[in-house]
Design an enzyme around this catalytic site. Structure first.
Site: not given
Ligand SMILES: [Zn+2]
Ligand SMILES: *[C@@H]1O[C@H](CO)[C@@H](O)[C@H](O)[C@H]1NC(C)=O
Length: 512
Positions: A246, A306, A328
């Site tokens: 991501h 989160y 990420e």
């Molecule tokens: Zn994503």
């Protein structure tokens, strides 16, 4: 209250029959609920249901909304920004070229189609691609979110790097010889073409999986084709570990992603230690992920960052026994294409080391019956409430574990119809090898064996059913609790009488 005896009696008489029915109804419900809980406890993979009391029902929307705010901040991707990235058809072409150029170590296959009918192509990289081997499988998934395209480019570079360095670089060789690496550069080609997060139906695919903590996405018909394709792939693939790529931050995220508390709080999964190790492998091998100021060591527990619900990561761990990370890999979701070579250099070692970690650590082996048949047995480690299954074809299992020389584990292997086997293993710094031969259970239970051997035995159907039942379980619990509460509140005395009657009716055990 005592003065109202007469009135009470009258009411009781009036309501006698329905009340009795209600009691019977409730009794049956409670019995079946207990049964369901047992079933759930026995079959669910990962997580101890008893450690997770029923979640509160209110406020579930809050943090889900918080996440959607991310979407609203998204910049529009101009043609200029998109320039230099491969289009979907260019990516498809690049994959076909790769599998031609590197045919000796790869094959290409599709796991399904996107909403708009674009094939979800996968490259399998291995010296025996497409063949069954008693080796672990790792999968990489890119471009889950349509507007996060860095992953799909890096995965193409990874495939080519492995091909170019086979028999030259020791890690490339180790991966190709000992692992089956499956690469899906884009899970969301439609979202990419539309330059937005969701798929063609504007559904966020990383919220579209059945959830561990809340009954959501449990209806097959509303599931997106991309999600369905991944679920089938995972159930058939016997993956040991995986990662999805991501953008929008720089961190290696590990389970649980969700929690029953709905607020930001560390929610450790049973294999927390191993997951933190895997996330560390990624961040420590990265150019600067581990230097993060926001995340200590460049890693985070999903729920602490989160919580999200319906994510792919937790689902993989629970239902595929597959240890998945969510990576990420760039603060900027859609950086200019001329930054891609640098991003590849920043992530290259991380990607390779993470894949290699599935053979460099953990416990690996095969499970057989006495007469030499491979068995799809379940492998458990004492003190860790999760399970991985041996494959039904070759009986091989691959249990990820954080390394630790001198650490000792108690490994149990079980399969209905066979006697459970338990053994102690002392870990060295690298991976360990441990095979099992199971003895059949005593003859009184032996009749169950043929049926069990005949099926694939991954418990898939059961899991789906249990998951569905768990979903409705929450609602039933609430309804039953409210009914019981009202019942006791209004008919306390009547209830007590009924209880006394029962005591009389119940036959006593003889104490001769
Ligand atoms: Zn994503
Ligand atoms: C990592 O390096 C990139 C490129 O130099 C920079 O933009 C980013 O802020 C750095 N991140 C950290 C956590 O140091």
């Amino acid at each position: 209250m005592d003065d109202d005896d007469e009135a009470s009696v009258a009411t009781e008489r009036e309501l006698g029959l329905p009340m009795e029915r209600l009691t019977l109804f409730l009794d049956r419900f409670i019995v079946s609920l207990s049964f369901l809980s047992l079933l759930t406890t026995a079959i669910a993979r990962g997580g101890d249901p008893s450690q997770h009391p029923l979640p509160g029902v209110a406020d579930a929307g809050d943090s889900i909304l918080t996440r959607q705010l991310f979407e609203e901040k998204e910049p529009v991707i101009t043609d200029e920004m998109a320039g230099g990235y491969m289009s979907n058809s260019e990516l498809e072409e690049a994959m076909k070229e790769f599998s031609k150029r590197c045919a000796n170590i790869s094959r290409m296959y599709s796991i399904g189609k996107s909403v708009k009918g674009f094939p979800l192509w996968v490259m399998e990289i291995s010296d025996k691609a497409g063949e069954e081997e008693p080796e672990p499988a790792f999968k990489f998934i890119g471009n889950v979110h349509g507007d996060e395209p860095v992953g799909r480019e890096l995965l193409m570079l990874l495939a080519n790097w492995l091909c170019d360095n086979y028999m030259k670089d020791p890690l490339a060789t180790l991966i190709i010889k000992n692992i089956h690496l499956h690469i899906l550069p884009t899970m969301n080609p439609d979202g990419f073409a539309l330059r937005r997060r969701g798929n063609a139906n504007n559904v966020d695919l990383n919220r579209n999986f059945p959830d561990k903590f809340f009954p959501m996405n449990d209806i097959m018909q509303t599931r997106q084709p991309e999600t369905r394709a991944i679920m089938t792939w995972v159930k058939e693939g016997h993956f040991t570990a995986s990662a999805s790529l991501h953008g929008g931050a720089l961190v290696a995220n590990y389970p649980w992603d969700g929690s029953e508390w709905i607020r930001k709080q560390y929610n450790a999964c049973p294999d927390d230690r191993t997951f933190r190790y895997m996330a560390r492998v990624y961040s420590n091998s990265h150019y600067n992920m581990s230097l993060s100021k926001e995340f200590e060591g460049g890693i985070t527990n999903g729920a602490l960052w989160y919580p999200i619900y319906g994510g792919m990561q937790d689902w993989n761990y629970i239902h595929g026994g597959c240890f998945e990370l969510t990576l990420e890999i760039s603060d900027n979701k859609w950086p200019p294409a001329n930054e891609l070579p640098v991003l590849w250099e920043y992530n290259r070692k991380s990607m390779i080391n993470l894949v290699a970690s599935v053979v460099k650590t953990g416990i690996h082996g095969r499970v057989f019956s006495k007469d030499g048949h491979p068995l799809p047995a379940s492998v458990m480690i004492k003190g860790i409430n999760s399970m991985v299954n041996a494959s039904s074809i070759l009986g091989d299992y691959h249990r990820m574990l954080a390394p630790g020389a001198g650490k000792s584990y108690q490994v149990s292997v079980s399969l209905p119809g066979f006697q459970q086997k338990t053994t102690q293993i002392l870990m060295q710094d690298s991976s360990a090898s441990l095979d099992f031969i199971l003895e059949p259970e005593d003859s009184s239970k032996i009749r169950r064996i043929p049926r069990i051997l005949g099926c694939r035995c991954d418990g898939t159907d059961k899991l789906e059913l249990v998951q569905y039942l768990r979903g409705i379980q929450l609602e039933i619990y609430i309804v039953v609790s409210i009914c019981l509460f009202l019942f006791i509140l209004f008919k306390r005395k009547w209830f007590l009488k009924l209880v006394n009657q029962r005591h009389i009716v119940t036959p006593k055990r003889s104490i001769v």
